[in-house]
Design a protein around this motif. Structure first.
Motif, PDB file in Angstrom:
ATOM      1  N   GLU A 105       0.840  -1.191   0.000  1.00  0.00           N
ATOM      2  CA  GLU A 105       0.000   0.000   0.000  1.00  0.00           C
ATOM      3  C   GLU A 105       0.878   1.244   0.000  1.00  0.00           C
ATOM      4  O   GLU A 105       1.791   1.362   0.805  1.00  0.00           O
ATOM      5  CB  GLU A 105      -0.893  -0.002   1.239  1.00  0.00           C
ATOM      6  N   MET A 110      -2.594   1.416  -4.517  1.00  0.00           N
ATOM      7  CA  MET A 110      -2.368   0.100  -3.924  1.00  0.00           C
ATOM      8  C   MET A 110      -1.796  -0.774  -5.023  1.00  0.00           C
ATOM      9  O   MET A 110      -2.252  -0.715  -6.165  1.00  0.00           O
ATOM     10  CB  MET A 110      -3.719  -0.443  -3.461  1.00  0.00           C
ATOM     11  N   ILE A 239      -6.467  -6.980   2.136  1.00  0.00           N
ATOM     12  CA  ILE A 239      -7.332  -5.970   1.511  1.00  0.00           C
ATOM     13  C   ILE A 239      -8.589  -5.782   2.345  1.00  0.00           C
ATOM     14  O   ILE A 239      -9.019  -4.662   2.630  1.00  0.00           O
ATOM     15  CB  ILE A 239      -7.720  -6.393   0.068  1.00  0.00           C
ATOM     16  N   SER A 242      -7.517  -4.016   5.622  1.00  0.00           N
ATOM     17  CA  SER A 242      -6.957  -2.672   5.481  1.00  0.00           C
ATOM     18  C   SER A 242      -8.108  -1.690   5.511  1.00  0.00           C
ATOM     19  O   SER A 242      -9.169  -1.950   4.958  1.00  0.00           O
ATOM     20  CB  SER A 242      -6.241  -2.546   4.146  1.00  0.00           C
ATOM     21  N   ASN A 244      -8.058   1.009   4.028  1.00  0.00           N
ATOM     22  CA  ASN A 244      -7.637   1.907   2.976  1.00  0.00           C
ATOM     23  C   ASN A 244      -8.870   2.591   2.361  1.00  0.00           C
ATOM     24  O   ASN A 244      -9.862   1.952   2.063  1.00  0.00           O
ATOM     25  CB  ASN A 244      -6.923   1.083   1.906  1.00  0.00           C
TER      26      ASN A 244
END
Lengths: 355, 355, 355, 355, 355
Positions: A105, A110, A239, A242, A244
Motif C-alpha cells: 500500500e 495500492m 485488503i 486494510s 484503505n
C-alpha cells in the motif's frame, strides 16, 4: 522451470535496487496497451499507440482501466510509472516475473501482484504474473502475454451488464481478481481429472512403466499451483482488513467472497495432495502384494518338484548293486510314492494357507 | 464426486457476481415450501403453494420457520430473497451447493451455511447443503432434497415439548443446528463400525483382494466428513463470540454445548483417521511377515535337496571307471551319507534360528 | 470401546437439550451418597439415605463434600441438581458419560468434568467420568462406579492431616483433582512398563506371531489416555487464569502445581508414543535384515550347486560317443574340476562381500 | 562441519561472559581494514594501517563504512569496539563465528549478525559470518575472510551510481544486506541445478552406487542453507517493525523488499527439500519395481523347467522294468508331452498376467 | 530410565501437597553445604557443618551463595526452607528429582529448576536436577550429587576475575545458569561425534548386527536431552520478560545471551534428530539395494543353468530308441547348442540391463 526462475533472477543480482529489468522469457511480443474509460452512461475503448496518452486518463473523474501487455518493454513501463508516480520498487516488481504474490500500500495507490494459471496446449501448467495498480479512479494491469481471463469482464463493461459500470475502480479490481480466481477452479478441475484418471487406471491394476514419473510430475504441478495460489489468501485478507480509503465498504463483502473461493480452492489442492500420496501408497501396496502372490506360487511349484527330482536322481545312479532296481514293481511303487509325496505337500501347503 | 464439485462450479465461472444459479445435480424435485408460525400458545403449520405468501410472516411478532426444499427453483428463491431483503451474494451462496460451511453477518440477519451428512441406500456418504437465515423473528432454511433430520423438531414444535415454543428464533436455529450435529454422531458411528469390521477381519489374518481399495475408500470418506464438519467449529465459535443482538445471552450456553459436541465429533474423526493409517500399517507388516515366513521355509527345502540331488547326479554319470560304482555297499553308504547331510543341515538351520 | 461410545451417544440423539439421560453401561449399581461436612474443628461424615437431605448442607458455612456414586439414578441426580440450582445442560453432561473433559463457569458455581483412569483386573484401561460442582462452600462429585482414588483424601479429612480442614471448598476441589492426576502417573507407569517389556523382548530378537497386534493395542491405549488427559491441561490452565471469586488466590499456586504435573504426564505420553513408533520401526528393520541374511545364504548354496549339478548331468547322458567317458582318470579329473569351481565361487562371493 | 562448530565453541566454555575470543578456523590471514567516507559530493577511500585511525570517522557528519577482515585479530577488534562504545557481548558475538543470525538494539547503535553463503572451489557450501554495526552515520562490517559480495556496492559508491551516495547509513546497511541476500539466489540456483541433474539421471533409470550418499549430502546442504537463511527473515522483519530512529521511514520500503526476497528464497529451499524427498521416494520405487520385474521373469523360467527336468529324471532311472522305455515312440511322445506342458504353463502365466 | 522416573514419582502419590520427599536414587551421599559470601572487596568461603548457620547470611548486604549437595537430607532442606521462608511447594519441587524445568516467582524470591547434563564413565547421559532460589542478596542452589559444572565460577569468585564480584545476586545466578548451558554444548558435541562416527561407518558400507539398537539408543538420548533442554528456553525467556525487581536491567542483556545459546543448542539437537532419521533411511536403502543386487546375480546364474541341466537330463534318459544318442557327433553338437544358449541368455540379460 525451477532453473528458469533462479536463472532469470540472476540477471538482477547486483543491480541498483529499483532497476526496471524484465526477467521473463525472451520474446518478440509487441507492446499492446488497451484502455477503457467509463461512467455509468458512457464508455470509451481505445488501443493506445502512444505511451504518453496513458497519462491523460489519470485525472478524469471517470473510471479508467489501462491494460498493458508486454513486460519486456521496460522503457515504456518506466514511462507509465512516472506518469502515475509509481515507486521504483513497484516498477521493479512489475517487470520481475518471478515475483511472489504480494500487496503493497502506498499513499495514493495500492499495488497487487498475483499469478494467473492456465494449461498450455501441451498440457503443462503456465504461471503468468499479473500486476494491478489501483488508484482513486483508475486500475492499471500489467501482463506478460496477450491472452488472459478478462474477456468476460470486457464484455460486461461494453454491454453495461451487472453493477460494474455504476461502481468505482475498487469494484473493477475486484471483478478482475475474481476472474483470475474463478479461473483457478478450471485449473484444479483439470488437475483433479488427471488424478482421477490415474486412480481409475491404478484401481484397474494396470502396471505401466512411466507411472512413477507421471505421479512425480503431478506432485510438482500441485506444488506449483500451491505456490501461486496460497499467498493470495493472505493478500485478499489484507485488503479486507486494510482500512484503505481506496476500498469502499460495500466492496468488502465482494472481497470476502473471493476469499471464501480461495479457501475452497486451497482446500481442494490439499485434498488432491493427500489423495495423490495415499494413491501412490495404495498402488505400491497392490503391486507388492501381487508380486508376492506370484513369487509364492512359483516358489511352491519349485519346492514340490525339487525333492521329487532328487528321488528320480537316486535311481538314475549307476551303482552295481541297488536292490530296488531289480525288483519288478519298483517303478510303479515309485510313482505311487511320488504321487503321495506330491499330494501330501499340496495338502500341507493348503493347510498352512500358503496356497 | 470431486469431479462433480468442480464441474458444477464451472457453470458459474465468468458470471456476474451474485448470480443465483443452481450448481447441484440435475433434478425433477418439486419446490416444497413448508412453514411454522408459533408463539408459546398457538402454532400454525402450512404448506405454502404460492411463493408470495412467504413475505406475510416477515413482520409478525410470532416466530416463523420457513423451510424451502428444491434449490433448482432459482427464480422462486430470488423472489423470497427479495421479500426478506437478502444480499445477492447470500442468494448466490444458497444455490451454489459446493459452498464451504460459512457464516456471514448482515445488518438485520445472520446467514449460515452448513452440511448435512447421511448414508444413502448404497452406503455412500451424501453431503447435502443446508442454509439458514436467522432474522429477528424468523428462520429460513434452504435444502436441496426433501428428507432431512428436522422431524423431531417439527414434532417438538407441534407438541410444545421442551422449551422451544417459549423461546425466540435464535433458540429455533440452535435446535435445528443441534439436530444436524447430532446426526453427525450416527454418521461417524457407521464409519467407526466399518473401520472396526475391517480391523476384526485384518486381525483374523484375512488376505482379500480388494482390501486396499476398501481402505482407500474409507480414507476418502473420512476426508469428506472432515471437510464438511471441521469448518463448522469455527462458525459456532463465531456465533458464540459475536455480540450480535439476534442471539440471546441465554442461548449462548446452548451454542457452547453444540461446540463441545463438534469438538467431540472432530476428535473421533481424527482418531478414526489415525486408526485406519495405523491399521493399514499393521496389516502390511503382517502380510509381509507371513510372506517372508513362507518364502524362508520353501527356500530351505530347496536348499537342502539341491546338494543331495547333486550327489545323486554324480553317480548317475556314465564314466567307464568310477570305483565307487562297483563296491557292493556303496549304495547303502551313500544313503547314510545323504541322510547325515540332510539331518546336519536341518540341525544347522535350527541352530541359526532359520527354521 | 469406540463402538460403545458412539452407540451410547445415540440414545441421546433427537432428545430435548438438557435431558438427563444416563449413557453409560447398563448396571445394577445402587445409588450411594456419601457426605463430609467439616470445619477446622469438627467433621461430620454421613451416608445419605434420602436424596432430599443433600440440600440441607447447601447454606451451612462449613465446607461440604457430597459424593454421588451411580449415574444411572437420573431422577435422584435431577433432584440434587434442582436443590443446588444446576443448569439443565450441567445435569445432562453429568449423566452423559461420553463427555469430553470440560469446564463451565456459572454465576455461583463452577462445573468441571474430567476422566479417572485405571487398569481393571484384565489389564484393560478403564476410563471413568468424574464431574465436580464447586460452590461457595460445597463440592459435589458425581461418579459412575463405587471405587475411586479419593480414599487418601477421606483419611486426611478424618484425621485432620495437612492443611485441608483449615481451608475452603476450592482447596478441597484441588486435592480431589490432584488425586485424579496423581493416579495418572501410576497408569502411565504401567503403560511404560508394558512398552519396556516389549522393547526388551524385541531387542532380544524374539519373533512372535501376535507382536503386531500387541503393538496396535498399545498404540490404542496411548490414544485413549491422551484423549482423557490432554484436554485437562487447558481446563486447569483456565481455572488458573479465571478470576473467579470461588478460587482463592492462595489456592492458585496449587493449581499451577497440578498443571505442571499434567504437562509432565503429557510429555511422558508423547515420549511413549514416539518410542513405540520408533520401536516398531527398529523391529521391522531387524526382522527384514535377518530375513535377507537367511535368503542370501540359502540362495548362495543353491547357486553354487546348480552349475555343479549341470556338469554331473552332462556325463549322465547316454550318447554313444562321449570321449571323456572312456578315459580312465576322467572321474577323478572331474572331481578336481568341480572342487576348484566350488572353491572359486566361494572365494568370489567372499571377495564381493556376499558371504 | 558439525564437529567443527561445536568444537570451536568449546574453547569458549567456562570463559568470563563477554570474552572476545576467535572461534573460527586457525588462519594466517592478515588484518585488513578498509574504509569509505562519503557525502553526495565527495568520497574518500582508505586502507587503514593503524587501528586507532578508525575512531576519527566516528563523529564526522559524512557517512562512514569501515570493513574489517580478520576476526582472529581479537585485540584490534576490542580496540575498535572501545572506540565505538560497543557492549562486551557484541564483541564476543562478532568473533564467535558459530553465532546464529541475530539482531540486538542498543541505545545508539544496532547490531546485526548474518551469514554469507558461497560455494568454494571444491563445490562445498561455505558459511561465513558477517556482523554489522549500524550507527547514526557509520556502518561497521566484520568479516572472517577477504573475499565478499560487496564489490558491486564499492563500485556504486565510487561511481556515485544510484541513490546510495545521497542517502544515510541505514540505506548503506540495506544495500549491504541486499547484496548478501541476492547472493543467496545464486547459491540456491546451484543447489537447484544439482537436484535437477540428479533428477534427470534418476528419470533415465541410472543405478549408480553412490547415489544414496549424494542425496544424503544434498539433504545436508539444504539443512545448512536453511539454518543460515531462515533466522534472517525474523531479523529483517524486526528491523521493519522496530521504530528505531536509526532507520529512516523511506528506507523501510527497501527492507520490506529484502524481506520479500528472503521469503522467496525460503520457499525455494522448502520446495527443493520436498523435491529431494519425493525424488528419493520415486527412485526407490522405480528400483524396486524393476528388481521385482527381473525376479519375476527369472523365477518363471526356473519354474517352467523344474517340472520338465523332473520328467527327464524319471526316464533316466535305471529300473529293470520301466515299460515306457521299451516302446519305440516313447521318446517322441515325451517331447510332445513336454512341449505341451511348456506351452500350457506359458499360457497359464500369461493369462494370470504374471508374464 | 523411564521406569525409574515414574517409579520414583509413585512414592509421592497420595501424599499431602507440599511434602518434602526425596524421589531420586537411594544414596549414601553426605550432606555438603558450601557457602560464599562476598562483596567487591572481601570474600568468605565456608563449609557449613551446621544447618542453622545458613540463616545468618540471609540479611547481610553482601551477596551470599549457598550450595547444598544431597537432596536426600530432606529434614535439613526443610530447615533451610523455613529459614528462607520458602513455600512448601518449592521445597517439594527441590527434592522431587523428576521435576520438569520450571520457574516460579514468589513475593521476595524467584525459584528456578533446571537440568544439568553430563556423560558418566560408561558413556550414558546423566540428567541431574539443580534448583535455584534467587533472593535480594542471596542465591541458594540445591544439587543431587557432588560433582558439578560450577568450579570455574568458584575460581572466578575467589580470584575476583571478570565483573562477577562487583555485581549483585542476579548476575551470580546468570553465571551459574550460563555454566549449565555452556555444558550442554559439550554434551551435544559428544552426541554429534557419536552420530558422525555412525555415519562414517554406514557410509563405508559396514553391516553390523547391533546397528539398529545403537541407532535406537541414540534416538533415546536425543529425546532425553531435548526433554531437559527445551523447556529451559521458555524459562529464560520468562526471566527476560518478567519485570521482577530481583533482576537488574543491566543483567537482562546477559540472559538474552543465554537464550541465544539455548536456541543454538536446540537447533543443533533438532538437526541431529533429523540427521539420524535420514541416516537410518539411507542405510536401509543401501542395504536393501546391495541385497537386491546380490539376489539378482545369483538368480540369473540359477536361471541360466536350469534349462541347460534340463537338456542334459533329456539325454540321460534310458529310452530304447533315442535317435540322437547313436549319432557320432551328437555330443559335440550338444555342447555347441548349450554354449550358444548360454551366450544368448547372457546377451539377452545384458541388453535388458539385468546384469
Amino acid at each position: 522451470m525451477t532453473k528458469k526462475r533462479t536463472e532469470n533472477y540472476k540477471k538482477h543480482v547486483g543491480q541498483v535496487p529499483g532497476s526496471v529489468i524484465y526477467t521473463g522469457k525472451k520474446t518478440n511480443k509487441k507492446l499492446h496497451i488497451h484502455s477503457f474509460d467509463y461512467t455509468k452512461e458512457n464508455i470509451e475503448e481505445t488501443v493506445l499507440l502512444n505511451i504518453e496518452d496513458a497519462a491523460s486518463y489519470k485525472e478524469t473523474p471517470s473510471v479508467t482501466w489501462i491494460n498493458i501487455n508486454g513486460l519486456n518493454y521496460t522503457e515504456e513501463i518506466s514511462n507509465i510509472g512516472n506518469q502515475y508516480n509509481l515507486h521504483p520498487l513497484v516498477l521493479e516488481d512489475i517487470t520481475h516475473t518471478g515475483q511472489r504474490p504480494k500487496i503493497d500500500e502506498y499513499d495514493d495507490y495500492m499495488f497487487v501482484v498475483l499469478k494467473m494459471l492456465y494449461y498450455d496446449d501441451s498440457e503443462n501448467i503456465v504461471v503468468e504474473q499479473v500486476s494491478f495498480v489501483l488508484g482513486e479512479n483508475y486500475v492499471l494491469t500489467f501482463q506478460e502475454a496477450e491472452g488472459d481471463v478478462f474477456d468476460t469482464i470486457r464484455d460486461r463493461l461494453r454491454q453495461n451488464k451487472g453493477r460494474i459500470r455504476g461502481l468505482k475502480s475498487d469494484y473493477l479490481m475486484y471483478t478482475l481478481i475474481d476472474a483470475v480466481v474463478d479461473n483457478y477452479f478450471s485449473v484444479i478441475e483439470t488437475l483433479g481429472n488427471k488424478i482421477e484418471d490415474l486412480e481409475t487406471e491404478l484401481f484397474a491394476g494396470t502396471q505401466r512403466e512411466g507411472i512413477n514419473i507421471e505421479v512425480q510430475q503431478l506432485k510438482r504441478e500441485i506444488l506449483k499451483v500451491r505456490r501461486a495460489i496460497f499467498p493470495l489468501r493472505e493478500i485478499i485478507s489484507r485488503i479486507e482488513k486494510s482500512e484503505n480509503s481506496l476500498i469502499n465498504k460495500r466492496t468488502l463483502a465482494y472481497f470476502r467472497d473471493v476469499y471464501d473461493h480461495l479457501i475452497q480452492v486451497s482446500e481442494n489442492i490439499d485434498i488432491y495432495r493427500e489423495m495423490i500420496w495415499s494413491l501412490m501408497d495404495m498402488y505400491m501396496t497392490t503391486i507388492s502384494n501381487k508380486m508376492n502372490e506370484v513369487m509364492k506360487v512359483l516358489t511352491i511349484i519349485a519346492t514340490i518338484f525339487i525333492p521329487l527330482t532328487f528321488i528320480a536322481g537316486i535311481y538314475g545312479m549307476n551303482f552295481e548293486y541297488i536292490p530296488e532296481l531289480d525288483y519288478k514293481y519298483s517303478y510303479f511303487i515309485l510313482w505311487v510314492v511320488m504321487i503321495l509325496l506330491f499330494v501330501g505337500m499340496i495338502i500341507y501347503f493348503k493347510r498352512k494357507k500358503w496356497l
